[in-house]
Design a protein around this motif. Sequence first.
Motif, PDB file in Angstrom:
ATOM      1  N   LYS A  22       0.875  -1.171   0.000  1.00  0.00           N
ATOM      2  CA  LYS A  22       0.000   0.000   0.000  1.00  0.00           C
ATOM      3  C   LYS A  22       0.915   1.225   0.000  1.00  0.00           C
ATOM      4  N   GLU A  33      -2.361   0.531  -4.321  1.00  0.00           N
ATOM      5  CA  GLU A  33      -1.981  -0.850  -4.040  1.00  0.00           C
ATOM      6  C   GLU A  33      -1.341  -1.487  -5.264  1.00  0.00           C
ATOM      7  N   GLY A  59       0.390  -6.277   2.472  1.00  0.00           N
ATOM      8  CA  GLY A  59      -0.457  -5.104   2.673  1.00  0.00           C
ATOM      9  C   GLY A  59       0.111  -4.013   3.556  1.00  0.00           C
TER      10      GLY A  59
END
Length: 573
Positions: A22, A33, A59
């Motif tokens: 991210k 992303e 992430g």
Amino acid sequence: MRNLIDVASGRKVAELVLKSCKVINVFSHEIVEGDLAIDSGKIIGIGSYKGKKEIDMKGKYICPGLIDGHIHIESSMLSPKEFTKAVVLKGTTTIIADPHEIANVCGLEGIKYILDETDDVPLNVFVMLPSCVPATFFETSGAILEKNELKSFINNPRVLGLGEVMNYPAIINGESKMLDKINMAKDYNKIIDGHGPNIRGEDLNAYKIAGIKTEHECSTVEEMNERIREGMYIAIREGSAAKNLKSLLKGITKENSRRCMLCADDRHPEDILNEGHIDNSVRIAIKSGIDPISAIKMASLNTAECYGLKNLGAIAPGYDADFIILDDLENFNIVKVFKNGKLVVDNNKPLFNFNIKSNSLVTNTINIKKVTKEDLNIKMNRNTANVIKVISKSILTKKVERKVLLDEDQLFKYDSLNDIVKIAVVERHKATGNVGLGLVENFGIKGGAIASTIAHDSHNIVVIGDNDEDMILAINEVKKIGGGITICSKGKVLESLELKIAGLMSELPIEKVSKKLGKMLSIAYNNLKVNKDIQPFMTLAFLALPVIPEIKITDKGLFDVNNFKFISIDESI
């Protein structure tokens, strides 16, 4: 370039790809992303890339490396390499350093020392040439640097411009020597930093029109907004003594945030270790309600744009691969730091090391005449004195008039019922024998003395205490150890920190410096009853800076900053 183009287009495999990221985009103010590709120390781009080495980020957030818009390495009391280790651990990958502390002691050799010692570290260290050595001619420094001396460094690619112009009356009054430095910076298309607390109206216009681009001394929203209207960038400071961040954040808006950046200015090692560096300011901003991406911009892109650092401050194709990896945005917990595409910090552990070496050109800097009790006598014609009142959590002071006790010889006598004690500044560069004397309120010291060779900006010996014997002992102790900070009480040295590099910096690791300072703080607060609302060593250092209102002390005497003149202790206000 052809290789980078081939990697970016996908025709070649990247050296490193961070999968499932991210990415904080400080240009579009969004989180993107994807896979982040890095090659040859540069950001290739975000997309669906393959790498010779791939790391699943699961992430996690990636944001630009943090930039400190105004810092004095010397104020950390760490060697440049140890300072590097300390701040890179906290996610800082670039600093704008003003070496005017060491330059005031060692002149050009001090600037050279900072540049040389940071030439091969995993931190971009850019330098602003000290504009005010000395800060004023109302004090004695170890060197005098005029235009011709500074010009010898002006073409160094790491020199961005002229450092904080704290002698603002010289600009406003059009004094030629200061304007010569200003014009030199302009001739080479360099940036000029400001340092003008409380300048308002037409005086501010005069200051700005000279070419001043930045300001880090704002303490109120009104000051900040007035300077933004003038087209200046504001470096919002969160140091160890001066903490302006929370106050100024109240004035940050969507419209003016792009003219704001973050800086530490003067930050002690224990605060870097325990709270952080620029990452600490980002956390404070976020917790104060600033949008996380806006806070990150103030710690990266805004500063890079202000100083013309074209390949820093963002994550975008062609930018240097200086970035940090975060668990989340709210707590801003840094888990990895990359510099030029190389992992340099992993889980708060540095993946690099240095050897700290002594440099004889910046050591052995204590040169004083013997100080006696008679040198500390304050003779007065009346029992009312001009006193320096310390303001908690600020480097500003207030000029106040107070009744004091005098002995039979009309000499100031310490009164244990009043919080007014002696302060002295002893010239330590040329053995002139100068001893400036004053009185201080709200420091709170009882039963001893504290002395230091950190005394902004000329860095003479500054000593404060409630008795002459301990003050003289403290002066002699800092001379004996080659510069540093000491605490004395009842004829004994309780603890000292050696600062052999220019009397400003230690050769020890940050952990040892921090531990020693922590012990000394405990002694200052608990044994000597120093006011717990002040940081005693930093506060003491700034009591000798004659460009910060309202009243200060130099080796030449008591100085009224508002009127820019010396005054006597017993002079009627």
